[in-house]
Design an enzyme around this catalytic site. Structure first.
Site, PDB file in Angstrom:
ATOM      1  N   LYS A   1     -14.267   0.847  -4.418  1.00 47.77           N
ATOM      2  CA  LYS A   1     -15.372   1.276  -3.546  1.00 47.77           C
ATOM      3  C   LYS A   1     -16.374   2.123  -4.316  1.00 47.77           C
ATOM      4  CE  LYS A   1     -12.727   1.771   0.757  1.00 47.77           C
ATOM      5  NZ  LYS A   1     -12.347   2.784   1.767  1.00 47.77           N
TER       6      LYS A   1
ATOM      7  N   HIS B   1       7.890 -26.986  -0.483  1.00 43.07           N
ATOM      8  CA  HIS B   1       7.221 -28.064  -1.213  1.00 43.07           C
ATOM      9  C   HIS B   1       6.022 -27.515  -1.981  1.00 43.07           C
ATOM     10  CE1 HIS B   1       9.495 -31.400   0.754  1.00 43.07           C
ATOM     11  NE2 HIS B   1       9.845 -30.358   1.465  1.00 43.07           N
TER      12      HIS B   1
ATOM     13  N   GLU C   1       0.828  -1.205   0.000  1.00 47.09           N
ATOM     14  CA  GLU C   1       0.000   0.000   0.000  1.00 47.09           C
ATOM     15  C   GLU C   1       0.866   1.262   0.000  1.00 47.09           C
ATOM     16  OE1 GLU C   1      -2.992   0.524   3.268  1.00 47.09           O
ATOM     17  OE2 GLU C   1      -4.325  -0.446   1.827  1.00 47.09           O
TER      18      GLU C   1
END
Lengths: 443, 443
Positions: free
Chosen positions: A420, A306, A285
């Site tokens: 948003k 793995h 961010e």
């Protein structure tokens, strides 16, 4: 000891002269930060927080934590992004990722309001049904969708279970000091409130009441945590070529400019996974903007050796790793002897897992460096509250410096609004009618 | 309906002609796979598995699962990489990431032997102390360090708790059909054994006994899961331009060749996080080799829209997203009305979270595409066992095809040995003396 950087496994990739050439940029970035005149300088309250924090508020946090611990068996923390990642990272780092499953004299802690998933909310309500519950809602504005919806539902749950008066004592609100509808409502309803400071952004807020209240409820020594942060502040908030915080910021900028565009944070304990999530928000961010920035990723070894291990060893060479080297593990387990030696591992009999785990780390550092992946190692003593505080401040400071070196404002997050706005428009929120029409034509 | 691909949000980045031009490569890759003559063709047993699986073994899995469910309150699954990720992904996908915390009539399931962390093992032993425990150890060779150490310790735990005879009935071994010390030992000790097939690698093994036994213990309908996989096999194991599996493989190769070198798998439910981990092993281990391959990463939205969301919206443009679009959520929760409207969200009153979550997804798809990030959407009906099977086969087949298109052997993992060799040498394993001397000089 404070946090230390070991650059043995970057030497084949970064020359000492490159570090010299970039050093003035790191120094300038640090000066800019300290001058409080750089981009985003309204949000540098975290720089002096470990020494200048509000003692009264801090005492109230401790007091509330004790009350919460005595009142409930489940503590629900409602918040998203920086309003939950720091606390959750601390609880898993210091206590365990198995914190809720283990026997203890502190409440179970669940995090809500960080997703719109109906299952997540329905399941948590089911888990809470027969428990004694307290809630901490953490939201600067009080209007962020995810925590607001969860708080509506948990407020109803508590009021039904304990009555309005009973619920009042079980709801703790961490929000703006003075403004906002949540603050106004909390005051009117009589909830105890704590402050999200104006000058500290969400991703830098773990050592404010935002993080400290849930952390203290878990029974973690927040004095030691603050003191750890102060230790790192003393060690790293100063000019000088031996500053490991500037060295970390410098190395990652050098590597980025060479095309190493993804940084993988590596831990060797499952309890570090949430610390890595906190780190990913902090760096992603802060730096991911204006079309640039290192992509932050994470793995937990040896588990993911793995899984992503193959790629790291041998895939596209645009990655580097930053390895958290925790010197002393939190537990001691010894490999028992097996007379049958069915697994051929008797050469390990009597050795501790901690020792084997560190050896796996050394072997992996060598293997990955040999495979063309630079590895920065960040050393900390242990998984104590103090070490957590040290690491938090180290990474926060390095992030701010690194962001200034990259040439971005490390304290804003303009891109978070984009989804948003579209979501509100598509949901029919008043005021978004025009955008709604435009978007619906595209779907 | 089987799994579907929606490419509405890649159209601004990939022309239809590009898909036409690459189609022959996808067809050739599929033919090569079906011919069983391509690289790694000893490991393509998963291709026909949904129709050709061993019915006797499968019946024994179901039978053992019922016995385990009646015998224990905690089921410990010991395995690393492909020996645990598939089962864990399935349990969280179909049941919940809160599976252990929720009330149920099936045992709690813990995963061990996937880390060398001493805390992880010590805590699990503590959790198991007062429980009735069964153990499933999953290891082809029986000599992989992490599961072998965990099995030594849990075998001791069970024998101490139940005696050697009692422990015998509580230990289930999934290993090689005939070879290896673990198979030999299990036969001698009288443990029930299940088969890790020779022609199916770990990351493709979730629909063998490796995954099916733990999945069945969790009470999941494995018939529906196998049948879902067979549905995808019918739909996608065939030539043709309308094959969404080939389309997915093609799109990601086109994007990779344009410099989109990181693929982010996106879910909108916390219970998809482990599915994403399974996917990361599948793709990272299959394609990350010979200095190339797409780096697989993952996020869970809307949670991580408040973390990595900023980077994805506005950071370096070398990423693309693949979004899991689950049409019907597993639960229904409605936003209650708040007379005070303190959060300003009354325009959502009475709406379901499922509806809001999907709208968040639509808003985000538009925002990210507008921000320069191609978005591939993979649609599935729900989080049922059948849909899990459909998605597993879809992604496995697409991975094999995609790997052949990239020009790698998608079925080996030579890089995984590098760290192991160094670790064994540094730990003083017999036979590694020379390497040990070399490495110690470098530390």
């Amino acid at each position: 000891m404070s946090v230390k950087l070991n650059d043995s496994f970057t030497r084949g990739f970064v020359k000492e002269s490159e570090l010299e050439y970039i050093a003035p940029q790191a120094e300038a970035a640090l000066s800019l930060l300290k001058s409080k005149k750089g981009p985003g300088s309204d949000f540098v309250g975290w720089v002096d927080l470990p020494v200048s924090y509000d003692r009264d508020e801090y005492a109230r946090v401790k007091d509330a934590a004790l009350r919460i611990r005595s009142m409930c068996s489940v503590f629900v923390v409602i918040g998203i992004g920086g309003s939950y990642l720091g606390a959750r990272a601390a609880i898993e780092f210091v206590k365990s990722n198995n914190y809720n499953a283990l026997a203890k004299n502190t409440p179970k802690i669940y995090f809500a309001g960080n997703t719109i998933s109906p299952s997540a909310l329905a399941e948590l309500l089911e888990i809470c049904r027969d428990e004694d519950v307290c809630v901490n809602v953490i939201s600067k504005s009080g209007t962020t969708t995810e925590p607001a919806v969860a708080f509506r539902i948990f407020r109803g749950f508590l009021e039904e279970k304990y009555g309005i008066e009973g619920a009042k004592k079980r709801i703790f609100v961490t929000t703006d000091r003075a403004r906002g509808t949540l603050k106004a409502f909390a005051d009117r309803a009589g909830y105890e409130t704590f402050v999200v400071p104006d000058d500290i952004g969400g991703r830098y807020s773990v050592l404010t009441s935002v993080g400290l209240l849930p952390i203290a409820v878990a029974g973690i020594d927040i004095d030691a945590m603050m003191s750890g942060a102060a230790t790192s502040r003393d060690a790293f908030l100063r000019e000088g070529s031996d500053n490991d915080c500037l060295r970390y910021a410098s190395l990652r900028n050098i590597l980025y400019r060479k095309g190493k565009t993804t940084e993988i944070l590596v831990g060797y304990e499952p309890s570090l996974a949430l610390f890595a999530e906190w780190w990913k928000q902090l760096y992603g961010e802060s730096e991911g903007k204006d079309g640039k920035g290192i992509y932050p990723s994470s793995v937990m070894f040896s588990t993911d050796l793995h899984s992503l291990g193959q790629y790291i060893q041998d895939g596209l060479r645009n990655i580097f790793e930053t390895v958290l080297d925790i010197k002393t593990p939190a537990a001691t387990v010894t490999v028992p002897h097996d007379p049958d030696n069915i697994d051929g591992l008797n050469f390990l009999s009597g050795r501790t897992l901690g020792d084997i785990n560190r050896t796996a780390m050394m072997g992996t550092l060598i293997a990955h460096a040999d495979g063309g992946v630079p590895n920065i190692v960040i050393e900390a003593n242990d998984t104590s509250a103090g070490s957590f505080g040290e690491l938090v401040y180290f990474f926060e400071l390095a992030c701010a410096v690194s962001g200034y070196m990259l040439g971005v404002n490390p304290f804003d997050q303009p891109g978070v609004e984009a989804y948003k706005k579209n979501m509100f428009a598509l949901l029919g929120k008043p005021g978004y009618e025009e955008l709604r029409d435009t978007l619906q034509k595209r779907l």
